[in-house]
Scaffold this active site. Structure first.
Site, PDB file in Angstrom:
ATOM      1  N   ASN A   1       0.795  -1.231   0.000  1.00 28.83           N
ATOM      2  CA  ASN A   1       0.000   0.000   0.000  1.00 28.83           C
ATOM      3  C   ASN A   1       0.831   1.288   0.000  1.00 28.83           C
ATOM      4  OD1 ASN A   1       0.860  -0.253   2.609  1.00 28.83           O
ATOM      5  ND2 ASN A   1      -1.161  -0.169   3.565  1.00 28.83           N
TER       6      ASN A   1
ATOM      7  N   HIS B   1       3.456   4.616   4.637  1.00 30.64           N
ATOM      8  CA  HIS B   1       3.112   4.486   6.060  1.00 30.64           C
ATOM      9  C   HIS B   1       2.867   5.868   6.645  1.00 30.64           C
ATOM     10  CE1 HIS B   1       3.388   3.306  10.297  1.00 30.64           C
ATOM     11  NE2 HIS B   1       4.117   4.398  10.455  1.00 30.64           N
TER      12      HIS B   1
HETATM   13  P1  IDP Z   1      -1.996   1.400   8.540  1.00 33.60           P
HETATM   14  O1  IDP Z   1      -0.667   1.286   7.807  1.00 33.60           O
HETATM   15  O2  IDP Z   1      -3.057   1.990   7.656  1.00 33.60           O
HETATM   16  O3  IDP Z   1      -1.879   2.095   9.877  1.00 33.60           O
HETATM   17  P2  IDP Z   1      -2.200  -1.108  10.021  1.00 33.60           P
HETATM   18  O4  IDP Z   1      -3.478  -1.781  10.370  1.00 33.60           O
HETATM   19  O5  IDP Z   1      -1.448  -0.419  11.118  1.00 33.60           O
HETATM   20  O6  IDP Z   1      -2.499  -0.095   8.803  1.00 33.60           O
HETATM   21  O7  IDP Z   1      -1.267  -2.201   9.344  1.00 33.60           O
HETATM   22  C1  IDP Z   1       0.106  -1.937   9.126  1.00 33.60           C
HETATM   23  C2  IDP Z   1       0.488  -2.423   7.749  1.00 33.60           C
HETATM   24  O8  IDP Z   1       0.329  -3.837   7.694  1.00 33.60           O
HETATM   25  C3  IDP Z   1      -0.392  -1.901   6.598  1.00 33.60           C
HETATM   26  O9  IDP Z   1      -0.032  -0.614   6.141  1.00 33.60           O
HETATM   27  C4  IDP Z   1      -0.151  -2.964   5.544  1.00 33.60           C
HETATM   28  O10 IDP Z   1       1.116  -2.768   4.889  1.00 33.60           O
HETATM   29  C5  IDP Z   1      -0.070  -4.232   6.379  1.00 33.60           C
HETATM   30  N1  IDP Z   1      -1.357  -4.920   6.467  1.00 33.60           N
HETATM   31  C6  IDP Z   1      -2.430  -4.559   7.206  1.00 33.60           C
HETATM   32  N2  IDP Z   1      -3.448  -5.421   7.044  1.00 33.60           N
HETATM   33  C7  IDP Z   1      -3.005  -6.360   6.173  1.00 33.60           C
HETATM   34  C8  IDP Z   1      -3.596  -7.538   5.603  1.00 33.60           C
HETATM   35  O11 IDP Z   1      -4.746  -7.880   5.863  1.00 33.60           O
HETATM   36  N3  IDP Z   1      -2.810  -8.252   4.737  1.00 33.60           N
HETATM   37  C9  IDP Z   1      -1.531  -7.897   4.429  1.00 33.60           C
HETATM   38  N4  IDP Z   1      -0.943  -6.800   4.943  1.00 33.60           N
HETATM   39  C10 IDP Z   1      -1.662  -6.040   5.810  1.00 33.60           C
HETATM   40 MG    MG Z   2      -0.870   1.536  11.614  1.00 35.26          MG
END
Ligand code: IDP
Ligand code: MG
Length: 138
Positions: A112, A115
């Site tokens: 994505n 960060h």
């Molecule tokens: P955020 O980056 O939007 O704060 P978080 O829930 O903190 O999202 O998750 C950290 C990172 O973990 C995400 O940016 C993404 O790269 C990865 N991630 C989150 N959920 C998933 C998933 O369901 N599958 C694979 N990677 C995930």
């Molecule tokens: Mg996060």
């Protein structure tokens, strides 16, 4: 005044999006107070994301974040934590509004592009984890 940690993740660096993302940061008027290009090691990525250590996607996340170089950036500004989160959009690029970085440059929830710290507490932890105080502008 607040600070937040932004990361241009390995997929976005590999795709050639460093310039466009920094252009958007400058256009928004956020101040850059620290920046470095590094290839995160496995232990560093695990510690950075330790809060997610029990999630099923943890290994995928660490593999992703260590797959190539990232750009680590510390931003400063009024309400910068929320402003940067708004610029990047929600975690899943497919759910992100048009014009957000994740919508425009992300591929999937696991790739994505960027960060952003989600709170003052995580910003402080993340910045201190990745930068020495002397690496940052005062
Ligand atoms: P955020 O980056 O939007 O704060 P978080 O829930 O903190 O999202 O998750 C950290 C990172 O973990 C995400 O940016 C993404 O790269 C990865 N991630 C989150 N959920 C998933 C998933 O369901 N599958 C694979 N990677 C995930
Ligand atoms: Mg996060």
């Amino acid at each position: 005044m607040e600070r937040t940690l932004a990361i241009i993740k390995p997929d976005a660096v590999a795709a050639g999006y460093i310039g466009e993302i920094i252009r958007r940061i400058e256009e928004e008027g956020l101040r850059l107070v620290g920046m470095k290009l590094i290839h995160l090691q496995i232990r560093e990525a695990e510690g950075f994301y330790y809060i997610h250590r029990d999630q099923p996607f943890f290994k995928e996340l660490v593999d992703y974040m260590t797959s190539g170089p990232s750009v680590l950036i510390v931003l400063e500004g009024v309400d910068v934590i929320n402003r940067w989160r708004k610029m990047i959009g929600p975690t899943d690029p497919q759910k992100a509004p048009r014009g957000t970085i994740r919508r425009d440059m992300g591929v999937s929830i696991g790739r994505n592009a960027v960060h952003g710290s989600d709170s003052a507490e995580s910003a402080s932890y993340e910045i201190n984890y990745l930068f020495k105080g002397t690496d940052l502008l005062s």
